[in-house]
Design an enzyme around this catalytic site. Structure first.
Site, short mmCIF file in Angstrom:
data_model
loop_
_atom_site.label_atom_id
_atom_site.label_comp_id
_atom_site.label_asym_id
_atom_site.label_seq_id
_atom_site.Cartn_x
_atom_site.Cartn_y
_atom_site.Cartn_z
N GLN A 1 -2.90 -12.01 8.23
CA GLN A 1 -3.45 -11.66 6.73
C GLN A 1 -2.66 -12.84 5.94
O GLN A 1 -3.38 -13.00 5.06
CB GLN A 1 -2.84 -10.35 6.50
CG GLN A 1 -2.55 -9.96 4.99
CD GLN A 1 -2.16 -8.58 4.65
OE1 GLN A 1 -2.99 -7.62 4.81
NE2 GLN A 1 -0.93 -8.43 4.29
N GLY B 1 11.13 -3.00 5.48
CA GLY B 1 10.27 -4.20 5.63
C GLY B 1 10.05 -4.55 4.19
O GLY B 1 10.19 -5.76 3.62
N HIS B 2 9.36 -3.62 3.25
CA HIS B 2 9.15 -3.75 1.83
C HIS B 2 10.25 -4.28 1.09
O HIS B 2 10.29 -4.96 0.16
CB HIS B 2 8.31 -2.51 1.47
CG HIS B 2 7.04 -2.23 1.99
ND1 HIS B 2 6.93 -1.14 2.75
CD2 HIS B 2 5.86 -2.92 2.06
CE1 HIS B 2 5.58 -1.08 3.32
NE2 HIS B 2 5.11 -2.08 2.92
N MET C 1 0.73 -0.94 0.09
CA MET C 1 0.02 -0.15 -0.05
C MET C 1 0.99 1.28 -0.01
O MET C 1 0.31 2.33 0.55
CB MET C 1 -0.96 -0.03 1.31
CG MET C 1 -1.89 -1.12 1.19
SD MET C 1 -3.57 -0.94 2.02
CE MET C 1 -2.79 -0.54 3.64
N GLY C 2 2.24 1.15 -0.37
CA GLY C 2 3.00 2.26 -0.49
C GLY C 2 3.68 2.51 0.77
O GLY C 2 3.66 1.71 1.91
N GLY D 1 4.73 -10.18 4.26
CA GLY D 1 5.53 -10.11 5.26
C GLY D 1 4.67 -10.83 6.74
O GLY D 1 3.58 -10.75 6.59
N GLU D 2 5.61 -11.49 7.44
CA GLU D 2 4.88 -12.28 8.52
C GLU D 2 4.57 -11.26 9.58
O GLU D 2 4.13 -11.63 10.53
CB GLU D 2 5.95 -13.02 9.17
CG GLU D 2 6.11 -14.46 8.36
CD GLU D 2 6.98 -15.43 8.91
OE1 GLU D 2 7.84 -15.28 9.66
OE2 GLU D 2 7.08 -16.77 8.38
O1 PAF Z 1 -0.09 -5.59 3.77
C1 PAF Z 1 -0.58 -4.76 3.03
O2 PAF Z 1 0.02 -3.92 2.80
C2 PAF Z 1 -1.87 -4.91 2.36
O3 PAF Z 1 -2.90 -5.58 3.20
C3 PAF Z 1 -2.08 -5.62 1.19
C4 PAF Z 1 -1.46 -7.15 1.21
C5 PAF Z 1 -1.17 -4.84 0.02
C6 PAF Z 1 -3.48 -5.61 0.41
O4 PAF Z 1 -3.81 -4.29 0.27
#
Ligand code: PAF
Length: 281
Positions: A154, A35-36, A29-30, A148-149
């Site tokens: 999720q 982490g990303h 989500m930007g 990510g964990e």
């Molecule tokens: O973890 C996130 O950033 C969001 O929940 C995802 C998986 C990109 C879905 O919008």
């Protein structure tokens, strides 16, 4: 680096890529952070092509204030991706491009995985996550998708989604990346002032101590202990602390030998809601 904005443009771009080799997807989500970056690097190491999506998905927010406050930092995000590898494709569509004129989520049966913890406190959140992840998986058709964990619940729900919707993709779990003092990396950390950000390391240190105590103490005494830790500090408000079976996410009743457990926590640090978790055995 310019992001691809429309589905049509994305599909024509993907068609031009060599058909050999895997395609990795990193949905985000930007407001990208290290982490990303670790997800993107892992995806690069395992795939010939990588698509990073940047889309703040409105249907997974139960609270419109939270959605409004979600940071939007597209040019910084593109710079971060570009510094990792300039040949990555970034897909950053508008809400209209994804949802047309009807911004609603599908309703899924996640076999109870969505009824506990985050699902209990954030109405319809996982239907929103399921909707956007299913849309992206069906559109992009990656070989592997990276999650990510830190958002472990999720991750389990997305694994269930691909099973119930029969989507042929490998879901790759990626370890939590932490700030130097232990706070799990999150886009929300930017909203903490510097002293509170440092102090929020209490969340991870509490999880680590809970892990040690798990060897000898019952789950209910651990719950009490965690609640006392946060009660004694006015900067924090504990929303939940739970120990669950990693597979079913059902809260623990009595410890069993052959079951893997994980502890999950959600805490408000001032106005900012933070989550974290730890494997216990
Ligand atoms: O973890 C996130 O950033 C969001 O929940 C995802 C998986 C990109 C879905 O919008």
């Amino acid at each position: 680096m310019l992001p691809v904005k429309t589905k049509k443009e994305l599909l024509s771009h993907l068609k031009k890529l060599s058909p050999h080799g895997n395609l990795g997807l990193v949905p985000t989500m930007g407001a990208l952070h290290q982490g990303h970056a670790s997800l993107i690097k892992k995806a690069i190491s395992e795939n010939e092509h990588v698509v990073v999506t940047i889309f703040v998905n409105p249907t997974q927010f139960d609270n419109s204030e939270d959605l409004k406050k979600y940071p939007s930092t597209l040019s910084k995000d593109l710079e971060l991706v570009n510094n990792i590898a300039p040949k990555i494709t970034v897909f950053a569509p508008s809400i209209q491009e994804i949802y047309d004129d009807t911004v609603v989520s599908k309703t899924y049966d996640f076999h109870g995985l969505d009824k506990v913890m985050e699902g209990e406190f954030r109405d319809d959140h996982f239907n929103g996550v399921g909707t956007i992840v299913e849309t992206l998986l069906r559109l992009i058709k990656p070989t592997k998708a990276y999650f990510g964990e830190k958002d472990f619940q999720q991750l389990r729900i997305i694994q269930k989604l691909t099973e119930i919707e029969k989507i042929p993709v490998e879901i790759v779990p990626c370890p939590i990346v932490r700030e130097p003092h232990g706070l799990a990396m999150s886009s929300r950390n930017e909203r903490l002032d510097a002293p509170l950000r440092l102090k929020a390391s209490l969340i991870y240190s509490t999880l680590k101590t809970a892990k040690e105590k798990f060897g000898t103490e019952s789950a209910s005494s651990l719950r009490e202990w965690v609640s006392e830790v946060f009660q004694s500090d006015n900067d924090f408000k504990l929303e939940y602390f739970d120990i669950t079976d990693v597979e079913t996410l059902t809260p623990i009743q009595r410890k069993q030998e052959n079951i893997k457990y994980r502890a999950f926590i959600a805490v408000y640090a001032a106005e900012v809601r933070l989550i974290d978790n730890i494997a216990l055995n």
